[in-house]
Design an enzyme around this catalytic site. Structure first.
Site, PDB file in Angstrom:
ATOM      1  N   HIS A 114      75.825  78.198  30.738  1.00 50.14           N
ATOM      2  CA  HIS A 114      75.599  77.949  29.316  1.00 50.14           C
ATOM      3  C   HIS A 114      74.953  79.158  28.636  1.00 50.14           C
ATOM      4  O   HIS A 114      75.589  79.822  27.843  1.00 50.14           O
ATOM      5  CB  HIS A 114      74.783  76.680  29.056  1.00 50.14           C
ATOM      6  CG  HIS A 114      75.392  75.446  29.612  1.00 50.14           C
ATOM      7  ND1 HIS A 114      76.654  75.022  29.276  1.00 50.14           N
ATOM      8  CD2 HIS A 114      74.907  74.524  30.506  1.00 50.14           C
ATOM      9  CE1 HIS A 114      76.945  73.909  29.932  1.00 50.14           C
ATOM     10  NE2 HIS A 114      75.908  73.587  30.679  1.00 50.14           N
ATOM     11  N   ASP A 168      82.676  71.709  33.056  1.00 55.27           N
ATOM     12  CA  ASP A 168      81.390  71.031  33.025  1.00 55.27           C
ATOM     13  C   ASP A 168      81.524  69.506  33.024  1.00 55.27           C
ATOM     14  O   ASP A 168      81.749  68.888  34.057  1.00 55.27           O
ATOM     15  CB  ASP A 168      80.584  71.523  31.824  1.00 55.27           C
ATOM     16  CG  ASP A 168      79.116  71.105  31.871  1.00 55.27           C
ATOM     17  OD1 ASP A 168      78.720  70.418  32.819  1.00 55.27           O
ATOM     18  OD2 ASP A 168      78.359  71.482  30.957  1.00 55.27           O
TER      19      ASP A 168
END
Length: 452
Positions: free
Chosen positions: A279, A330
């Protein structure tokens, strides 16, 4: 597996800014043994025999795609968490509900279907960021790595490679509050016991490797970060960590430690070439420099980051600072690395209100070679001699890609346009269908078993 010759209508070769037409790719078992561009309308180059025996690959053939960040069980949340208001923290409560219902058998079924969906999308290798270690109340299974074994078996059934990124998850908050409720199954007590458990796991099959993970600075106390990093560094294994996904994480770290999460990781020896920060949505300018100068990779997950309202990270600045970029799906709100790749560019346009930050070739590299390197498979993700025989062929005649020049496929294609997938020399997907898994049926059945 035997030697095979494949004739790609177009192929994206290393160091090329756009696809090359008419490429002969030769494989023997799991390896590429020859890559020869042919001149259209003339005789093949010297040494290349008549191509009557070559398997034709109409469309654009890419190296295998690498999904560098996955939580397999999150696939059960798709379509169930999008209504109403909220943020990452409210979404997390719904995620915990599914996490509490899984056991090794149900996890095997769900991950098998989820990984097979990835294969349909052209993904040949997945990095599974794994923290569902123990029973729902935190009691270890008779085999303390039963959940890990289920994931490795699931990848084998789906025909993809997996790097099991076993995550240390020891505390609930940056200030060290204990795990409670569904979180109890994540924990091993301390880094030493985590390392002992992981070291005892030997994955069954050459398709699987083990790396380490620090769930986040919330989940591993500062004094134990170095122990987790040392475990991975001594083995030359990849090490991944969720980093600055939420401003609240940054604020809590500053309040407890007086620094950002990136600075904390740097001070405890976590950053480096074998480390990937997942991220990195809210880094400071100093954080970007720390990541880049240490050559720490960054895995962007744009479809999840927008689904959870995380924000948009400074992708171009991180790349220019020296951080290799990779991609992950994810939470699997979407399983489509073409969408993840173009979102890196499109989100940067939203953030800066300017166009043209990433060339198509850079985005392809993020989806292929860079992702494989981040997962410890440096011999994959390129169409070159000696690398793994992973071939992903994308249609150029679908409603989405018809009339699109091959170089524009990354901005036009979706996972539905993947026609054929070869993993380590073996055909896993043909004509858009998985050869061994009924993906829709198995997804429906496995998700029904673990959702309320």
């Amino acid at each position: 597996m035997t030697a095979t010759r494949w004739l790609a209508e177009y192929a994206w070769l290393p160091e090329q800014s756009q696809p090359t037409p008419d490429v002969l790719i030769e494989t023997d078992g799991a390896r590429i043994t020859g890559v020869t561009p042919l001149t259209t309308g003339s005789r093949p180059p010297a040494g290349v025999e008549v191509l009557t025996d070559a398997v034709r690959l109409p469309g654009l053939t890419l190296p295998g795609l690498a999904n560098a960040h996955s939580h397999a069980f999150h696939r059960a949340l798709r379509g169930r968490t999008h209504g109403g208001r909220g943020d990452f923290w409210t979404w997390r409560e719904a995620m915990y509900t599914v996490a509490a219902r899984l056991d090794p058998d149900s996890y095997l079924a769900l991950a098998r279907a989820g990984y097979a969906e990835m294969a349909l999308a052209g993904i040949t290798c997945v990095g599974e960021f794994h923290y569902l270690h123990h029973g729902p109340d935190g009691t270890p299974y008779d085999d303390p790595n039963a959940m890990s074994a289920a994931l490795v078996e699931a990848a084998a059934h789906a025909g993809v490679r997996v790097t099991l990124l076993d995550a240390a998850y020891l505390t609930a908050t940056v200030d060290g509050q204990p795990l409670t409720g569904p979180q109890r199954r994540f924990g091993d007590g301390d880094a030493l016991r985590w390392a002992e458990r992981v070291a005892a796991f030997a994955p069954d099959g050459a398709h699987a490797r083990v790396g380490g993970a620090i769930h986040s600075v919330r989940a591993v106390p500062a004094g134990q970060l170095a122990a987790v990093a040392d475990w991975a560094h001594r083995r030359g294994a990849p090490l991944h960590v969720h980093l600055s996904e939420q401003p609240a994480e940054n604020d809590a770290c500053r309040a407890v430690h007086g620094c950002t999460p990136t600075r904390l990781l740097a001070d405890h020896g976590v950053l480096g070439r074998h480390t990937t920060a997942v991220h990195a949505t809210h880094p400071t300018s100093a954080d970007v420099t720390l990541l880049g100068e240490s050559r720490t990779g960054v895995c962007l997950c744009p479809t999840t980051e927008r689904d959870l309202a995380d924000g948009i990270g400074p992708a171009r600045r991180m790349a220019e600072a020296g951080s290799p970029l990779s991609l992950g799906t994810d939470s699997h709100a979407v399983v489509d690395l073409f969408e993840e790749a173009r979102a890196v560019e499109l989100d940067e346009r939203l953030r800066t209100r300017r166009r043209g930050h990433f060339a198509a070739a850079e985005l392809v590299t993020a989806a292929t070679a860079a992702g494989h390197v981040a997962l410890g498979w440096g011999d994959a993700g390129r169409l070159c001699v000696g690398d793994r025989a992973d071939l992903v062929t994308v249609r150029l005649d679908s409603a989405r890609t018809a009339g699109v020049p091959p170089v524009g496929v990354v901005f036009a294609a979706t996972a539905a346009d993947v026609a054929q997938v070869v993993v380590d020399g073996r055909v896993v997907v043909r004509d858009g269908r998985h050869l061994t898994v009924d993906v829709p049926a198995e997804l429906a059945a496995s998700i029904a078993e673990v959702t309320p």
